[in-house]
Structure formats: structure tokens, C-alpha cells
Design an enzyme around this catalytic site. Structure first.
Site, mmCIF file in Angstrom:
data_model
loop_
_atom_site.group_PDB
_atom_site.id
_atom_site.type_symbol
_atom_site.label_atom_id
_atom_site.label_comp_id
_atom_site.label_asym_id
_atom_site.label_seq_id
_atom_site.Cartn_x
_atom_site.Cartn_y
_atom_site.Cartn_z
ATOM 1 N N HIS A 107 9.095 -3.459 3.530
ATOM 2 C CA HIS A 107 8.694 -3.659 2.134
ATOM 3 C C HIS A 107 9.901 -3.974 1.247
ATOM 4 C CE1 HIS A 107 5.446 -0.777 3.558
ATOM 5 N NE2 HIS A 107 4.722 -1.766 3.075
ATOM 6 N N GLY A 149 4.703 -10.444 4.063
ATOM 7 C CA GLY A 149 5.458 -10.361 5.305
ATOM 8 C C GLY A 149 4.790 -11.126 6.445
ATOM 9 N N ARG A 204 2.374 2.796 9.632
ATOM 10 C CA ARG A 204 1.597 3.499 10.662
ATOM 11 C C ARG A 204 2.472 4.012 11.815
ATOM 12 N NH1 ARG A 204 -2.714 -0.525 9.178
ATOM 13 N NH2 ARG A 204 -4.348 0.734 8.247
ATOM 14 N N GLN A 210 -2.901 -12.248 7.876
ATOM 15 C CA GLN A 210 -3.066 -12.006 6.432
ATOM 16 C C GLN A 210 -2.380 -13.105 5.614
ATOM 17 O OE1 GLN A 210 -2.827 -8.035 4.380
ATOM 18 N NE2 GLN A 210 -0.718 -8.665 4.068
ATOM 19 N N MET A 214 0.842 -1.201 0.000
ATOM 20 C CA MET A 214 0.000 0.000 0.000
ATOM 21 C C MET A 214 0.882 1.259 0.000
ATOM 22 S SD MET A 214 -3.379 -0.877 2.149
ATOM 23 C CE MET A 214 -2.710 -0.668 3.773
ATOM 24 N N GLY A 215 2.169 1.094 -0.277
ATOM 25 C CA GLY A 215 3.060 2.264 -0.340
ATOM 26 C C GLY A 215 3.505 2.721 1.033
ATOM 27 N N GLN A 229 -10.395 -2.578 2.137
ATOM 28 C CA GLN A 229 -9.926 -3.252 3.354
ATOM 29 C C GLN A 229 -9.918 -2.333 4.564
ATOM 30 O OE1 GLN A 229 -6.025 -4.171 1.439
ATOM 31 N NE2 GLN A 229 -5.160 -3.735 3.438
ATOM 32 N N HIS A 233 8.964 1.123 3.542
ATOM 33 C CA HIS A 233 10.058 1.125 4.510
ATOM 34 C C HIS A 233 10.862 -0.152 4.292
ATOM 35 C CE1 HIS A 233 7.429 -1.699 6.492
ATOM 36 N NE2 HIS A 233 6.478 -0.778 6.613
ATOM 37 N N VAL A 282 10.739 -7.266 9.611
ATOM 38 C CA VAL A 282 11.901 -6.368 9.727
ATOM 39 C C VAL A 282 11.587 -5.345 10.822
ATOM 40 C CG1 VAL A 282 13.327 -4.688 8.509
ATOM 41 C CG2 VAL A 282 12.483 -6.719 7.314
HETATM 42 P P1 AMP Z 1 1.288 -3.000 3.474
HETATM 43 O O1 AMP Z 1 1.896 -1.941 2.605
HETATM 44 O O2 AMP Z 1 1.184 -2.625 4.905
HETATM 45 O O3 AMP Z 1 0.015 -3.576 2.885
HETATM 46 O O4 AMP Z 1 2.327 -4.209 3.453
HETATM 47 C C1 AMP Z 1 2.748 -4.800 2.247
HETATM 48 C C2 AMP Z 1 3.538 -6.051 2.552
HETATM 49 O O5 AMP Z 1 4.663 -5.701 3.357
HETATM 50 C C3 AMP Z 1 2.740 -7.082 3.361
HETATM 51 O O6 AMP Z 1 3.063 -8.369 2.871
HETATM 52 C C4 AMP Z 1 3.251 -6.880 4.766
HETATM 53 O O7 AMP Z 1 3.152 -8.041 5.565
HETATM 54 C C5 AMP Z 1 4.702 -6.540 4.476
HETATM 55 N N1 AMP Z 1 5.308 -5.827 5.612
HETATM 56 C C6 AMP Z 1 4.863 -4.709 6.241
HETATM 57 N N2 AMP Z 1 5.655 -4.389 7.285
HETATM 58 C C7 AMP Z 1 6.637 -5.329 7.322
HETATM 59 C C8 AMP Z 1 7.762 -5.569 8.156
HETATM 60 N N3 AMP Z 1 8.046 -4.768 9.171
HETATM 61 N N4 AMP Z 1 8.547 -6.639 7.892
HETATM 62 C C9 AMP Z 1 8.270 -7.482 6.861
HETATM 63 N N5 AMP Z 1 7.222 -7.314 6.020
HETATM 64 C C10 AMP Z 1 6.417 -6.257 6.246
#
Ligand code: AMP
Length: 284
Positions: free
Chosen positions: A35, A147, A187, A153, A28-29, A61, A32, A176
Site C-alpha cells: 500500500h 496494484g 491476509r 481488479q 481497505m487498511g 465485495q 503494508h 511489492v
Molecule cells: P486492498 O487494501 O487489499 O484493497 O488493496 C489496496 C490497493 O493496494 C490495491 O490497489 C491493491 O492492488 C494494492 N496492493 C495490495 N497488495 C499489494 C502489493 N503487495 N503490492 C502492490 N500493491 C498492492
């Protein structure tokens, strides 16, 4: 690296790479290191093929009182990170490109998503499944990286792939963390200085309780879950949404240790910001 914003452009790019293995990293951009670790994983997994990513804040979502409107958006910076981490193509569409105005079909997962975050965020995992299914089709994905940070999820997506016969390999990536243990999250940017200072309590408590279970100091899931809650509540700004100790396959609450692989999960509010984290037991 190419950036496309419409399904049509995405299709024509894919048509130019008909035989390449495609590994997708959906995001979702507000990117960090969590990602970018998945981008690195996608790049490695793709080999001679292509590593592709989506940047899309998926409206379906988010609940009505959640942070869809204020979710951080920083496309330019994000695209630089994608390029630096070996992504070949980014799909960054507007919402009306992804969903027809009168879209009337969605995917409903009715077991794994009833508890934990799904119990607290009704409809959230239906939105996740629906958008991920669409992205799998749109990208003609052979594999996709997710992740472990979002443990529920990951389990729900694996179930969707199994139950709906998607030919997509799901590749998990480890969580991470910041140096003080806080799981990286888009967030985290919402936290005040005081909240940020206390936020590592999630990981500290999770690792402490996981060790306590391993050593036999905490002998039942009930005792361990309660201990987890109490430890987190020592942080004055933390408001626990849930602490759960579940079977890592079924996500059902465990009633005793010794059967199944325990996973410890928490969701905690700091002000309006809801943070999640999880760990397994330490490997001996
Ligand atoms: P999001 O942008 O929050 O939808 O996350 C996109 C992907 O990045 C998802 O598969 C998350 O589980 C993964 N993700 C987000 N934060 C972390 C993290 N700290 N370590 C590893 N994967 C992550």
C-alpha cells in the site's frame, strides 16, 4: 494530514482545494509496504496537487462466507503510515456513511470478471466497481493508483473507466514482495507459521513456469498451467483454487503462445486463507 469520516467533511476539504490535481489510493487498511508504495506513487503523480487515500473495508465485495467480519482493522497504525508516505487527506468512513440503507444500484462488469477470482467469488467485482466508482466521484479524482498484485481488479477498473467514461487516469503499481518472494497482503497475517513457510511457493512456481514459457521448455498454455498446479501442490498445506494462463488484456485463457501477452495467475488456499499472485513473462 487530515482525516475525515463523513462525505460532508470530505466535500468541504475538497472545496478548499478546487484546482489541485487529486490522486487517489483506495485501500481497505491493514496497510503494508504494498500500500505505501502506492501512496508514494500517488504522491509523485500528484506533483503540486494532493495525494488522497481511503481506508474502507467494503462490505459489498465480500461473499457471505468470506472474512469481512475478521478482516484486520488497525486504523491508528494505518494513519501513521499514510502520513509518513505523503498522503494529504484520508477518508475512513463507517459503512453506513458510504451506502444508503436501501441502496439499489450497483455496477456490473460482465466479461472480465467472469473467470479467475470473479468466477470463484460471485459478486466480488460488482462490489469493487461500485465502491471504486463512488470513491472516484466523492474524491473528484483525476487519477487513481492500483496494484498489479490484484491484476484482474486492475483490468476490471480500467474497463469500467473506459466503458463509463470516467475522467480518471488509472496508474498501476508493481507488486511489492517479502524477501522470500511472497506478495505482501493484509491476509498474510492469517497464516500459521507452517503455512507462512510454504506460502512463497506461489511466486517460486509462477517465476519458474514463466521462465519455462519464455525459454520454450513449456510449449502450450495447457502444459504450463498444469505444471504450475503441480509445482504448487508440492507444498503439503497448499490447496490450489485455480492456476490460469490468460491474455493480459482480455483475461481470456490462452490456447496457444505467440499471440497476445501471457499473464500467469494463481489463487491458493492455505487453510482458510486464500492467497493470490500473478506474473508476466520475464522481460528479455
Ligand atoms: P486492498 O487494501 O487489499 O484493497 O488493496 C489496496 C490497493 O493496494 C490495491 O490497489 C491493491 O492492488 C494494492 N496492493 C495490495 N497488495 C499489494 C502489493 N503487495 N503490492 C502492490 N500493491 C498492492
Amino acid at each position: 494530514m487530515e482525516v475525515v469520516t463523513s462525505k460532508e467533511q470530505l466535500r468541504s476539504w475538497l472545496d478548499k482545494h478546487p484546482h489541485a490535481k487529486k490522486v487517489l489510493a483506495p485501500t481497505m487498511g491493514a496497510l503494508h509496504r504494498g500500500h505505501t508504495s502506492l501512496f508514494d506513487l500517488a504522491r509523485k503523480k500528484a506533483g503540486d496537487g494532493v495525494a488522497v487515500a481511503s481506508i474502507f473495508v467494503n462490505p459489498t465485495q465480500f461473499g457471505p462466507n468470506e472474512d469481512f467480519g475478521s478482516y484486520p482493522r488497525q486504523l491508528e497504525v494505518d494513519l501513521e503510515l499514510c502520513e509518513k508516505h505523503g498522503i494529504d487527506l484520508v477518508f475512513a468512513p463507517p459503512a453506513d456513511e458510504v451506502y444508503a440503507e436501501n441502496a439499489s444500484i450497483s455496477i456490473h462488469e460482465k466479461s472480465l470478471s467472469t473467470g479467475l477470482c470473479g468466477g470463484k467469488r460471485p459478486g466480488h467485482f460488482d462490489g469493487v466497481c461500485t465502491v471504486v466508482a463512488k470513491l472516484f466521484h466523492l474524491f473528484r479524482a483525476d487519477a487513481a493508483v492500483f496494484g498489479e498484485k490484484d491484476f484482474q481488479q486492475l483490468a476490471v477498473i480500467r474497463r469500467m473507466v473506459r466503458d463509463l467514461d470516467f475522467e480518471v487516469e488509472i496508474v498501476p503499481g508493481p507488486t511489492v514482495r517479502e524477501e522470500d518472494g511472497l506478495a505482501m497482503s493484509s491476509r498474510n497475517a492469517y497464516l500459521s507459521d507452517a503455512e507462512r513457510e510454504q506460502a512463497p511457493i506461489l511466486f517460486q512456481s509462477l517465476t519458474d513456469v514463466a521462465k519455462g514459457i519464455s525459454s520454450g521448455r513449456l510449449s502450450s498454455p495447457e502444459e504450463a498451467g498444469e505444471h504450475l498446479r503441480q509445482q504448487i501442490e508440492l507444498a503439503s498445506l497448499a490447496r490450489v483454487d485455480y492456476t490460469e494462463i490468460v491474455d493480459s488484456d482480455t483475461l481470456e485463457p490462452l490456447d496457444k503462445f505467440g499471440i497476445g501477452e501471457p499473464r500467469l495467475l494463481v489463487a491458493v488456499f492455505f487453510g482458510k486463507t486464500r492467497l493470490i499472485d500473478n506474473v508476466g513473462l520475464p522481460s528479455s
